[in-house]
Design an enzyme around this catalytic site. Structure first.
Site, short mmCIF file in Angstrom:
data_model
loop_
_atom_site.label_atom_id
_atom_site.label_comp_id
_atom_site.label_asym_id
_atom_site.label_seq_id
_atom_site.Cartn_x
_atom_site.Cartn_y
_atom_site.Cartn_z
N GLY A 114 36.73 -6.11 -58.85
CA GLY A 114 36.33 -4.71 -58.70
C GLY A 114 35.13 -4.39 -59.58
O GLY A 114 35.14 -4.67 -60.78
N CYS A 130 43.51 1.43 -57.34
CA CYS A 130 43.85 0.67 -58.55
C CYS A 130 44.81 1.49 -59.40
O CYS A 130 44.49 2.59 -59.83
CB CYS A 130 42.60 0.34 -59.37
SG CYS A 130 43.04 -0.57 -60.87
N ASN A 149 50.30 -6.70 -63.23
CA ASN A 149 49.07 -6.79 -64.02
C ASN A 149 48.58 -5.40 -64.37
O ASN A 149 48.86 -4.43 -63.67
CB ASN A 149 47.98 -7.56 -63.26
CG ASN A 149 47.13 -6.66 -62.40
OD1 ASN A 149 46.20 -6.01 -62.88
ND2 ASN A 149 47.46 -6.56 -61.12
N SER A 150 47.87 -5.34 -65.49
CA SER A 150 47.23 -4.08 -65.87
C SER A 150 45.88 -4.42 -66.53
O SER A 150 45.65 -4.12 -67.68
CB SER A 150 48.10 -3.29 -66.84
OG SER A 150 48.32 -4.03 -68.01
N THR A 172 47.74 -13.31 -55.69
CA THR A 172 48.57 -13.89 -56.75
C THR A 172 48.78 -15.40 -56.60
O THR A 172 48.85 -16.13 -57.59
CB THR A 172 49.94 -13.16 -56.76
OG1 THR A 172 49.69 -11.77 -56.98
CG2 THR A 172 50.85 -13.68 -57.85
N GLY A 230 49.59 -9.09 -49.51
CA GLY A 230 50.81 -8.80 -50.25
C GLY A 230 51.74 -9.99 -50.19
O GLY A 230 52.48 -10.16 -49.23
N GLY A 232 52.68 -10.46 -55.46
CA GLY A 232 53.39 -11.74 -55.31
C GLY A 232 54.39 -11.68 -54.18
O GLY A 232 54.57 -10.64 -53.54
N ASN A 253 47.46 -2.67 -51.71
CA ASN A 253 47.16 -2.92 -53.12
C ASN A 253 48.52 -3.07 -53.82
O ASN A 253 49.56 -3.04 -53.18
CB ASN A 253 46.34 -1.76 -53.70
CG ASN A 253 45.53 -2.20 -54.92
OD1 ASN A 253 45.99 -3.03 -55.71
ND2 ASN A 253 44.35 -1.64 -55.08
N THR A 254 48.52 -3.22 -55.14
CA THR A 254 49.78 -3.50 -55.84
C THR A 254 50.70 -2.29 -55.88
O THR A 254 50.26 -1.14 -55.82
CB THR A 254 49.50 -3.94 -57.28
OG1 THR A 254 48.67 -2.95 -57.90
CG2 THR A 254 48.80 -5.29 -57.32
#
Lengths: 304, 261
Positions: A46, A129, A69-70, A266, A243, A217, A192-193
């Protein structure tokens, strides 16, 4: 005659495998394991208008069959990208998708204008995000703001097809897919996550410094498949599904649910050859069955 | 750019050597010949519920036997699974990754300092640089946690083992014990691996001595090769702003003076 090529908004991919933003840098690291030209496409880390340091560590935690994740969008900034990575990737026979993120609408417009003059083939609009305090996610929640930011970026970057990346952390993802389409998106990518948390029972603290993170994951695959199907039934523009993909059969499932291409994220961490191996296995499957991969898209047969 | 490879290692040994601590020997048909002490191996577990690899320092290696040794503590679910693997089982391993300890040309006398499991980084350093003289200090919480004493005794001119509670060896923090010996030792460099709290203490304890301190850092990792940016640590280099660098690529071995603790 078997066929593995797919076309998204006029851009041809030699196969439907794209590496997901944030998991593949700008391609250089994995280029040391295999020729990245074996992939259909690469989605960059990004990019923001100015360099960004991201969140303090720890930035990663494992969960059962997945991870959180962060990172917080650490990146060298769009100008650095244009001077270095854009040129490196342009020489390669692989579709390059520049993933862009902002904190304000003006940020998105400014970065889109810069990418408009780049050598990248497409733009992926990161409005989902979960790891930055302002912007990002805020643009991805309400359909009105999804439409507004998509439309603004489309105007600022008329030379490149726009892919709006959708967040699963919303009331109705199909409504946001429609909003992206109404805003002029040429395609959408999802998911997205998923927003999540990992906790250390001994310290009673979240493992991630940022407290929350984005979960990805294999554990998120069922959620992603349903959302891809929901969006497929809501919009006409092509869908890039992602995903939890770790095998060519996962790719087939996503395509049956309506994805025209997929992203692998992932899994790259688990197996550095992962995305390339999936592309190879998919090619074998398509040849053995003498099929056009495009014929699979959206062929899900629901139970009565 | 040099090419990277994921290799298959066959477990030759996976044995408990102290409380919750295991030693694993892996053999590779395509053993790399360019390992440096301080580099790490990124190990994949053989089940998909553990999606992330585990980074372990290469405790020691033997090019002719085509083996590496890992020394790991069982601290969570992943290392518990690892400890259950039997001899003969195969593991996917990326190695060698990151930067190792690279002594300058003028270095002759080296202090090796290990804190707890950080001691696992040390044995490979003399293997990579057999011509140097090593003075080794190992510190552990208590007698049950003492590891690698025998291995380090073989390669060290002098070995000091200490425990925080005095249940084995000298009593006290090993950093303080080293500080007391510094004036007579006069080492050219200190190579250290231990927890962050030890680095803070070390920085303070060795302040009066003009000696470079090189440390190895530990971090939760994703890709292990510099793409995902999750294993970052903060550094401050002379004349530059504070910034993050990747432990997996710019590290894990770094100058202590540059690490923001």
């Amino acid at each position: 005659m078997s066929n593995l090529k797919v076309n998204i908004a006029g851009v041809e991919f030699k196969n439907p495998i794209i590496t997901a933003s944030g998991t593949f840098g700008f391609g250089r690291e994995y280029d040391r394991f295999y020729n990245i030209e074996e992939l259909g496409g690469i989605c960059t880390k990004g990019l923001t208008i100015k360099p960004k340091l991201g969140n303090p560590p720890p930035r990663i935690a494992e969960s059962y069959g997945g991870m959180l994740n962060s990172v917080g969008l650490q990146n060298p900034g769009v100008d650095h990208y244009l001077q270095k990575d854009d040129l490196y990737l342009a020489k390669r026979d692989v579709v390059v998708i520049a993933n862009v993120a902002g904190s304000t609408l003006d940020d998105y417009i400014a970065i889109a204008e810069k990418i408009n003059g780049s050598k990248s083939d497409m733009v992926e609009l990161n409005i989902s995000c979960p790891n930055v305090k302002e912007g990002g996610m805020a643009f991805g929640v309400l359909p009105q703001s999804v439409e507004r930011v998509t439309s603004a970026v489309k105007k600022a970057c008329p030379n490149k097809p726009i892919i709006t990346k959708l967040s699963p952390n919303v009331a109705c993802i199909a409504d946001n897919a429609k909003a992206a389409e109404a805003g002029g998106a040429d395609a959408i990518s999802l998911i997205n996550t998923l927003s999540g948390m990992a906790v250390n029972y001994k310290t009673r603290k979240p493992i991630l410094f940022n407290n929350n993170g984005g979960m990805s994951g294999p554990c998120v695959k069922p959620v992603a498949l349903k959302m891809v199907w929901d969006c497929y039934n809501a919009v006409k523009i092509p869908i890039i599904g992602l995903g939890g993909i770790t095998s060519y059969t996962d790719v087939l499932e996503f395509m049956i649910c309506g994805a025209r291409a997929v992203q692998v994220g992932t899994y790259n961490f688990n197996n550095p050859y992962g995305a390339r191996d999936i592309a190879k296995d998919l090619a074998t499957y398509v040849e053995e069955n003498n099929m056009d991969i495009n014929d699979l898209v959206g062929t899900l047969i629901l139970n009565k | 750019m040099a090419s990277l490879k994921d290799r298959i290692g066959v477990i030759k040994l996976n044995q408990k050597v102290a409380k919750d601590i295991y030693k694993m020997v892996l053999q590779f048909d395509d053993m790399p010949d360019d390992i440096k002490g301080g580099q790490f191996a990124h190990v994949k577990l053989n089940d998909k519920s553990h999606i992330l690899r585990r980074p372990f320092c290469i405790c020691d290696y033997d090019i002719s036997a085509k083996t590496i040794t890992l020394c790991y503590a069982v601290v969570g679910d992943g290392t518990k699974v690892l400890s259950s693997y039997e001899v003969g089982e195969k593991l996917q391993v990326m190695l060698p990754l990151g930067n190792g300890f690279t002594p300058d040309k003028n270095v002759k006398k080296v202090v090796l300092l290990g804190g707890g499991m950080g001691s696992a980084v040390l044995p490979a350093i003399p293997t990579s640089n057999p011509e140097l003289e090593y003075y080794t200090y190992l510190g552990f919480a208590n007698k049950e946690k003492v590891v690698l004493e025998e291995e380090m005794a073989k390669v060290s001119k002098q070995l000091t083992v200490a425990t925080d509670d005095g249940s084995y060896g000298k009593k006290g923090f090993v950093t303080n014990i080293l500080a007391e010996d510094m004036a007579k030792l006069k080492p050219d460099v200190v190579f250290c691996c231990g927890p962050e709290v030890m680095y803070k203490a070390l920085k303070k304890a060795l302040e009066p001595f003009d000696v470079p301190i090189i440390v190895s850092l530990e971090a939760r990792m994703g890709c292990g090769i510099g793409a995902c940016l999750v294993c970052n640590c903060k550094v401050k280099r002379a004349g530059e702003e504070e910034t993050y660098v990747r432990v997996c690529v710019e590290g894990p071995v770094m100058k202590l003076s540059e690490v923001v603790l």
